[in-house]
Design a protein around this motif. Structure first.
Motif, PDB file in Angstrom:
ATOM      1  N   LEU A   1       0.691  -1.119  -0.075  1.00  0.00           N
ATOM      2  CA  LEU A   1      -0.040  -0.017   0.067  1.00  0.00           C
ATOM      3  C   LEU A   1       0.847   1.366  -0.057  1.00  0.00           C
ATOM      4  N   TRP A   2       0.611   2.222  -0.886  1.00  0.00           N
ATOM      5  CA  TRP A   2       0.942   3.621  -0.748  1.00  0.00           C
ATOM      6  C   TRP A   2       0.183   4.235   0.079  1.00  0.00           C
ATOM      7  N   ALA A   3       0.854   4.796   1.103  1.00  0.00           N
ATOM      8  CA  ALA A   3      -0.074   5.529   2.235  1.00  0.00           C
ATOM      9  C   ALA A   3       0.326   6.847   2.510  1.00  0.00           C
ATOM     10  N   GLU A   4      -0.786   7.699   2.877  1.00  0.00           N
ATOM     11  CA  GLU A   4      -0.711   8.730   3.448  1.00  0.00           C
ATOM     12  C   GLU A   4      -0.908   8.637   5.027  1.00  0.00           C
ATOM     13  N   LYS A   5       0.147   8.491   5.872  1.00  0.00           N
ATOM     14  CA  LYS A   5      -0.033   8.182   7.023  1.00  0.00           C
ATOM     15  C   LYS A   5      -0.043   9.668   7.667  1.00  0.00           C
ATOM     16  N   ILE A   6      -1.210   9.574   8.650  1.00  0.00           N
ATOM     17  CA  ILE A   6      -1.448  10.741   9.451  1.00  0.00           C
ATOM     18  C   ILE A   6      -1.288  10.468  10.898  1.00  0.00           C
ATOM     19  N   CYS A   7      -0.170  10.738  11.268  1.00  0.00           N
ATOM     20  CA  CYS A   7       0.313  10.206  12.924  1.00  0.00           C
ATOM     21  C   CYS A   7       0.051  11.308  13.887  1.00  0.00           C
ATOM     22  N   GLN A   8      -0.745  10.745  14.691  1.00  0.00           N
ATOM     23  CA  GLN A   8      -1.282  11.470  15.741  1.00  0.00           C
ATOM     24  C   GLN A   8      -0.212  11.071  17.153  1.00  0.00           C
ATOM     25  N   ILE A   9       0.682  12.246  17.763  1.00  0.00           N
ATOM     26  CA  ILE A   9       1.632  11.667  18.488  1.00  0.00           C
ATOM     27  C   ILE A   9       0.724  12.012  20.101  1.00  0.00           C
ATOM     28  N   PHE A  10       0.716  10.953  20.747  1.00  0.00           N
ATOM     29  CA  PHE A  10       0.536  11.148  22.174  1.00  0.00           C
ATOM     30  C   PHE A  10       1.599  10.884  23.262  1.00  0.00           C
ATOM     31  N   VAL A  11       1.520  11.516  24.529  1.00  0.00           N
ATOM     32  CA  VAL A  11       2.272  11.229  25.751  1.00  0.00           C
ATOM     33  C   VAL A  11       1.450  10.428  26.422  1.00  0.00           C
ATOM     34  N   ALA A  12       2.046   9.597  26.926  1.00  0.00           N
ATOM     35  CA  ALA A  12       1.110   8.568  27.860  1.00  0.00           C
ATOM     36  C   ALA A  12       2.095   7.980  29.077  1.00  0.00           C
ATOM     37  N   LYS A  13       1.565   7.508  30.058  1.00  0.00           N
ATOM     38  CA  LYS A  13       2.383   6.830  31.097  1.00  0.00           C
ATOM     39  C   LYS A  13       2.212   5.324  31.043  1.00  0.00           C
ATOM     40  N   PRO A  14       3.553   4.600  30.871  1.00  0.00           N
ATOM     41  CA  PRO A  14       3.467   3.128  30.779  1.00  0.00           C
ATOM     42  C   PRO A  14       2.900   2.679  32.333  1.00  0.00           C
ATOM     43  N   VAL A  15       2.013   1.679  32.564  1.00  0.00           N
ATOM     44  CA  VAL A  15       1.553   1.431  33.602  1.00  0.00           C
ATOM     45  C   VAL A  15       2.200   0.105  34.122  1.00  0.00           C
ATOM     46  N   LEU A  16       1.646  -1.062  33.338  1.00  0.00           N
ATOM     47  CA  LEU A  16       2.062  -2.477  33.781  1.00  0.00           C
ATOM     48  C   LEU A  16       2.276  -3.250  32.587  1.00  0.00           C
ATOM     49  N   GLN A  17       3.492  -4.054  33.044  1.00  0.00           N
ATOM     50  CA  GLN A  17       3.849  -4.899  31.726  1.00  0.00           C
ATOM     51  C   GLN A  17       2.889  -6.130  32.148  1.00  0.00           C
ATOM     52  N   LYS A  18       1.900  -6.209  31.013  1.00  0.00           N
ATOM     53  CA  LYS A  18       1.178  -7.602  31.200  1.00  0.00           C
ATOM     54  C   LYS A  18       1.849  -8.817  30.535  1.00  0.00           C
ATOM     55  N   HIS A  19       2.381  -8.609  29.530  1.00  0.00           N
ATOM     56  CA  HIS A  19       3.037  -9.859  28.843  1.00  0.00           C
ATOM     57  C   HIS A  19       4.127  -9.224  27.808  1.00  0.00           C
ATOM     58  N   GLU A  20       4.838 -10.144  27.368  1.00  0.00           N
ATOM     59  CA  GLU A  20       5.589  -9.867  26.251  1.00  0.00           C
ATOM     60  C   GLU A  20       4.991  -9.170  24.964  1.00  0.00           C
ATOM     61  N   PRO A  21       5.786  -8.673  24.193  1.00  0.00           N
ATOM     62  CA  PRO A  21       4.902  -8.222  22.868  1.00  0.00           C
ATOM     63  C   PRO A  21       4.247  -9.170  22.351  1.00  0.00           C
ATOM     64  N   ILE A  22       3.046  -9.076  21.736  1.00  0.00           N
ATOM     65  CA  ILE A  22       2.375 -10.243  20.843  1.00  0.00           C
ATOM     66  C   ILE A  22       2.592  -9.723  19.254  1.00  0.00           C
ATOM     67  N   GLU A  23       2.792  -8.617  19.019  1.00  0.00           N
ATOM     68  CA  GLU A  23       2.930  -8.188  17.563  1.00  0.00           C
ATOM     69  C   GLU A  23       4.322  -8.992  17.063  1.00  0.00           C
ATOM     70  N   PRO A  24       4.009  -9.689  16.072  1.00  0.00           N
ATOM     71  CA  PRO A  24       5.461 -10.497  15.418  1.00  0.00           C
ATOM     72  C   PRO A  24       6.368  -9.481  15.188  1.00  0.00           C
ATOM     73  N   ASP A  25       7.640  -9.874  15.584  1.00  0.00           N
ATOM     74  CA  ASP A  25       8.890  -9.101  15.351  1.00  0.00           C
ATOM     75  C   ASP A  25       8.985  -7.945  15.894  1.00  0.00           C
ATOM     76  N   HIS A  26       8.541  -7.676  17.240  1.00  0.00           N
ATOM     77  CA  HIS A  26       8.564  -6.595  17.925  1.00  0.00           C
ATOM     78  C   HIS A  26       9.146  -6.981  19.224  1.00  0.00           C
ATOM     79  N   THR A  27      10.113  -6.139  19.637  1.00  0.00           N
ATOM     80  CA  THR A  27      10.669  -6.192  21.026  1.00  0.00           C
ATOM     81  C   THR A  27      10.553  -4.786  21.871  1.00  0.00           C
ATOM     82  N   SER A  28      10.126  -5.089  23.102  1.00  0.00           N
ATOM     83  CA  SER A  28      10.164  -3.594  23.874  1.00  0.00           C
ATOM     84  C   SER A  28      11.292  -3.467  24.417  1.00  0.00           C
ATOM     85  N   VAL A  29      11.550  -1.950  24.436  1.00  0.00           N
ATOM     86  CA  VAL A  29      13.035  -1.681  24.951  1.00  0.00           C
ATOM     87  C   VAL A  29      12.841  -0.361  25.655  1.00  0.00           C
ATOM     88  N   PHE A  30      13.826  -0.200  26.673  1.00  0.00           N
ATOM     89  CA  PHE A  30      13.982   1.164  27.440  1.00  0.00           C
ATOM     90  C   PHE A  30      14.914   1.689  26.822  1.00  0.00           C
TER      91      PHE A  30
END
Length: 148
Positions: free
Chosen positions: A91-120
């Motif tokens: 797909l050729w996309a016009e990405k309209i990216c809304q940016i938010f600031v939020a507070k991470p609260v609780l890690q419930k599990h490892e990422p479930i999205e394939p090929d993703h890793t969470s990092v600090f």
């Protein structure tokens, strides 16, 4: 609306693709995601807003899928667009990216999205490795705001 990245190609038709992405401060670092495919890159967690969702719902879903963390108190700080080819959707996309600031609260599990890793990452490391110029600009603005 501010644009980042290359201008649209005249011979392509772009599909609008709204998305919601999060700056997630956690102590002296930021919770981010590393996506290993299709191209390895560090990103702000987030993604597309599905037809049945509003941006806040999408933000909660995408952050949980990509990092395994729940978030609270999302606040929109801006929006930008970029024109890209998304090979995973052909797909050729016009990405309209809304940016938010939020507070991470609780890690419930490892990422479930394939090929993703969470990092600090520290602010300096995050700025060095973020793949997207729009994400970098908003992270810089956010940190400048905090520093006064």
């Amino acid at each position: 609306m501010q644009r980042f990245g290359k201008p649209p190609l005249a011979d392509k038709t772009y599909t609008p693709r709204p998305g919601a992405y999060a700056i997630l401060p956690h102590g002296a670092s930021f919770l981010m995601t590393f996506q290993s495919r299709p191209s390895p890159e560090f990103q702000l967690p987030g993604g597309g807003v599905d037809a049945h969702e509003n941006p806040i719902q999408a933000l909660h879903r995408e952050v949980l899928e990509e990092t395994g963390w729940t978030i609270s108190a999302p606040k929109r700080i801006g929006v930008y667009k970029k024109f890209v080819f998304m090979p995973e959707y052909d797909l050729w996309a016009e990405k309209i990216c809304q940016i938010f600031v939020a507070k991470p609260v609780l890690q419930k599990h490892e990422p479930i999205e394939p090929d993703h890793t969470s990092v600090f990452l520290s602010y300096d490391d995050a700025i060095d490795v973020l793949a997207n110029d729009g994400d970098k600009a908003y992270l810089r603005r956010y940190v400048e705001f905090l520093r006064g």
